[in-house]
Each structure stands twice: as C-alpha cells, then as structure tokens.
Design a protein around this motif. Structure first.
Motif, PDB file in Angstrom:
ATOM      1  N   GLY A 164     -13.782  -6.746   7.017  1.00  0.00           N
ATOM      2  CA  GLY A 164     -14.162  -5.240   6.965  1.00  0.00           C
ATOM      3  C   GLY A 164     -15.335  -5.079   8.074  1.00  0.00           C
ATOM      4  O   GLY A 164     -15.865  -5.864   8.704  1.00  0.00           O
ATOM      5  N   TRP A 200       0.765  -1.171   0.024  1.00  0.00           N
ATOM      6  CA  TRP A 200      -0.048  -0.012  -0.035  1.00  0.00           C
ATOM      7  C   TRP A 200       0.867   1.420   0.030  1.00  0.00           C
ATOM      8  O   TRP A 200       0.446   2.385  -0.495  1.00  0.00           O
ATOM      9  N   THR A 252     -18.070   3.130  -2.364  1.00  0.00           N
ATOM     10  CA  THR A 252     -16.565   3.066  -2.705  1.00  0.00           C
ATOM     11  C   THR A 252     -16.348   1.915  -3.722  1.00  0.00           C
ATOM     12  O   THR A 252     -15.555   2.028  -4.491  1.00  0.00           O
ATOM     13  N   PHE A 287     -14.143   2.403  -6.880  1.00  0.00           N
ATOM     14  CA  PHE A 287     -13.045   1.452  -7.290  1.00  0.00           C
ATOM     15  C   PHE A 287     -13.380   0.940  -8.643  1.00  0.00           C
ATOM     16  O   PHE A 287     -12.325   0.792  -9.533  1.00  0.00           O
ATOM     17  N   GLU A 299     -10.726  -4.032   1.130  1.00  0.00           N
ATOM     18  CA  GLU A 299     -10.783  -2.391   1.525  1.00  0.00           C
ATOM     19  C   GLU A 299     -11.814  -1.399   0.706  1.00  0.00           C
ATOM     20  O   GLU A 299     -12.336  -0.777   1.427  1.00  0.00           O
ATOM     21  N   PHE A 300     -12.067  -2.039  -0.530  1.00  0.00           N
ATOM     22  CA  PHE A 300     -12.953  -1.034  -1.268  1.00  0.00           C
ATOM     23  C   PHE A 300     -14.359  -1.398  -1.353  1.00  0.00           C
ATOM     24  O   PHE A 300     -15.564  -0.790  -1.562  1.00  0.00           O
ATOM     25  N   THR A 353     -10.552   4.529   3.127  1.00  0.00           N
ATOM     26  CA  THR A 353     -10.722   3.952   1.496  1.00  0.00           C
ATOM     27  C   THR A 353     -10.818   4.952   0.748  1.00  0.00           C
ATOM     28  O   THR A 353     -10.353   5.110  -0.526  1.00  0.00           O
ATOM     29  N   ARG A 401     -14.339   4.186   5.969  1.00  0.00           N
ATOM     30  CA  ARG A 401     -14.917   4.891   4.619  1.00  0.00           C
ATOM     31  C   ARG A 401     -13.612   6.119   4.226  1.00  0.00           C
ATOM     32  O   ARG A 401     -13.076   6.120   3.111  1.00  0.00           O
ATOM     33  N   PRO A 419     -15.136  -1.462   3.836  1.00  0.00           N
ATOM     34  CA  PRO A 419     -14.040  -0.762   4.423  1.00  0.00           C
ATOM     35  C   PRO A 419     -14.072  -0.730   5.783  1.00  0.00           C
ATOM     36  O   PRO A 419     -15.296  -0.753   6.385  1.00  0.00           O
ATOM     37  N   LEU A 428      -7.164   5.772  -0.119  1.00  0.00           N
ATOM     38  CA  LEU A 428      -6.531   4.958  -1.068  1.00  0.00           C
ATOM     39  C   LEU A 428      -7.229   5.187  -2.682  1.00  0.00           C
ATOM     40  O   LEU A 428      -6.437   4.945  -3.512  1.00  0.00           O
TER      41      LEU A 428
END
Length: 355
Positions: free
Chosen positions: A117, A59, A124, A128, A77-78, A87, A84, A81, A90
């Motif tokens: 999560g 990361w 999100t 993504f 993660e997307f 994320t 949020r 999450p 990211l």
C-alpha cells in the motif's frame, strides 16, 4: 354398496421426488492459498466441507451478494490503501452485502500490514472493523491489542485460537546434545522490520565456538539485500543466501533440519508462522519479548522459546547459546494441530452464518 376401484397402475402413480438439498453456504477466502505462505492453504484445507462451499474470493463479487461468508487474511486495502477513494468504494460494497446477510470475518494475523500500500489510513481501518461480524485471533495478546487500536472490535463476535503448526511428510529430526553445533538460522521473506542486517552485525561479535549463521530467504528490495550482505563482511561463519524466488518446501525443510536454532530478530511482531515452522521441525527459537511470543513461550516452554529484550545483540545471541539445551527431543505442539483448529474455526463460522 361401494363401487370397486381398481388400484392405480404403476405408470400412472405420481413419482416420488427426493427432497432437494439446500445448497451449502458459499465461504469465500481471501486467499485460499498464497505463494510463499502455507498458512492460508492449511486454513482452507481444514474448513469443514460438509458445512461450506469454499471458493476463492474475488473483488468483483463484493457488493453483488455473491458470498454468504467472506474471510479476509491480509486485508491490506483497508489498512494501507493505495487509493482512499477506491477503498471507500469497497467499504460501501461491503456495507451493501452486509445488509443482505453476508458475514465478514478477519483473521488478525497482524494489526496492520508490515508493508504494502502507499498510506496508513486509520479511518478506513476503523470503518472496515466496524463492518466485521467476526474476528479470528491467533493469541489472547493479539485480541487485547486489536481491541485497543480498533474499538469497534470490542462488540464483535470472536474466536481466540492459536497459529497452527506446519506438518510435513518427512518427520523432523529430534534435538539432541550430540548433534548441537551452534548453527543459527534466519529464514523467510526478508523485510526491514525483520531486522536481518542487525542480526548479521550482532553475529560477527559472537565468540562461541563452533558458531555459524545462515540467512536464507527472498527479498524484493535489492538495497536491503545488499545491506545484509555488507553487514556480514568477510566473516566466514556467516552465509547469506537471498533469492528472487520462494524457497521450495523440501529445500526449506532440509535447511531448517541442518541447523540448531532459529532466530527471529524482528523489531515488531504479532504472530509468527516462522516460529511455528521452526518448532514443528524440533528447533528452538530465539525471539523478542513482544507480540504473542511471551504467550507462545508460556504454552511451549522457555527452553524451546527463548526471549530477549530490546534489539537483537551479540549479548542476546551468546546468552542463548550458553543456556541449557531443551530437556525433550521435541516440543509438545498437540494444541497447535490443525484438525483441532479447523474444527473450532468451522464451528465459529457456522454459528456466525446462523445469526
């Protein structure tokens, strides 16, 4: 009259330099390998190393143009999450790298994580998928469902391949009628959606003789493990072996080889490594008619992939046991060989890189 010119001495001549080779594009895999799941290691080992420098994704490299191509296997993660806000940061780093030429690819094992999560976040997930340059689907049915859930994917370049088989050093035993004894097996990571407790309850009602069921795997939910053990009661035909540590490959092969049929009683599923693992050991499977399993049945044959409707039940188990055995000692899995799949994936990633 031309003036004589002496040829240059060897030591005075300009040295010949070999052309410098351009570095290979850096392909970051998340992950290169994962504990308890051999798929990612098989995926990474079949990437063409003549085309890519394969590295583990970190990361810290996101947003710093550290990679030319990034492949996500399970981007929890997307989709779910823990934070949020984190994320979104990211996603902003992904967008920054994308503007600099980094290509992002998702291997769509699942359309959202089964667990992990702390929240579902469709927003999100949409962001993504909008940033992706490519998607690798493991079945045609998963592509259609992914496009329905995440409309940005309708415009994304894609590869539809299959879930590769699991080969091992020790060849599997052929399936034969004289060795069949109705020995059923559930194996793998034990999670609620996999429905092992209901399978155990259904197995207690089976009247076929002989008959046995083994449930073996790992679980990080003590309450679920206790629930499965309680469902078995005192039935001597049912063996429960739920552990804290992953089962080694050698032991797992011996366990699979000692049984006749593998049951997947899952409530939901998109693609299944367990199914390919079982078929690769010449074991037919019993599974729900959902996800990509009908497609797998069409490709491998109904005697090897046996499907039921609704929840797993005693009736589904007994109907499966009453069905004829497979007509061949092993399923035809030529289309699931990793060299073929790896070549397809490598060519797809290389074509994305050139765009």
């Amino acid at each position: 009259m031309l003036e004589d010119t002496a040829p240059p001495r060897v030591e005075d001549a300009e040295p010949t330099r070999a052309p410098r080779e351009a570095p290979l594009p850096r392909l970051a895999l998340k992950p290169v390998r994962a504990a308890g799941n051999a798929y990612s290691a098989l995926f990474s080992s079949h990437i063409d190393r003549g085309r890519f420098d394969v590295v583990e994704f970190d990361w810290e490299g996101l947003g710093a143009k550290a990679y030319d191509v990034v492949v996500f296997h399970w981007p929890t993660e997307f989709f779910r999450p823990t934070s949020r806000k984190a994320t979104l940061k990211l996603l902003a780093k992904m967008a920054r790298d994308k503007l600099r030429g980094t290509k992002f690819v998702w291997v769509a094992h699942n359309l959202e994580p089964h667990d992990g999560g702390s929240m579902r976040s469709h927003a999100t997930a949409l962001m993504f998928t909008a940033l992706l340059d490519g998607v690798i689907y493991l079945s045609r049915s998963s592509r259609e469902e992914a496009r329905r859930l995440y409309p940005p994917l309708r415009r994304t370049r894609e590869l539809v391949t299959v879930h590769g088989r699991y080969d091992a050093a020790r060849p599997p035993r052929p399936t034969t009628a004289d060795a069949w004894a109705n020995r059923l097996l559930f194996f793998g990571t034990v999670r609620r959606y996999k429905n092992a407790a209901r399978l155990v309850a259904a197995a207690r009602g089976v009247t076929a003789e002989p008959f046995s069921l083994t449930v073996i795997g790992t679980a990080d939910d003590p309450a679920l493990a206790a629930e499965i053990k309680a469902a078995a009661g005192e039935d001597p035909r049912i063996r429960i072996d739920i552990r804290d540590a992953f089962i080694g490959e050698d032991e797992l092969e011996r366990v699979v080889d000692a049984h006749d049929l593998v049951v997947l009683p899952y409530r939901n599923i998109l693609n299944s490594g367990v199914a390919l693992h079982a078929l690769g050991r010449n074991k037919p499977i019993l599974a729900p008619r959902i996800g990509s399993l009908p497609e797998l049945q069409w490709e491998v044959g109904a005697d090897w992939v046996r499907l039921f409707d609704g929840e797993i039940s005693t009736e589904a188990l007994e109907a499966c046991l009453a069905a004829p055995l497979p007509g061949t000692p092993a399923p035809d899995l030529a289309d699931f060989a990793w060299p073929k799949i790896g070549a397809e994936i490598s060519a797809f990633l290389a074509a994305l890189r050139r765009r």
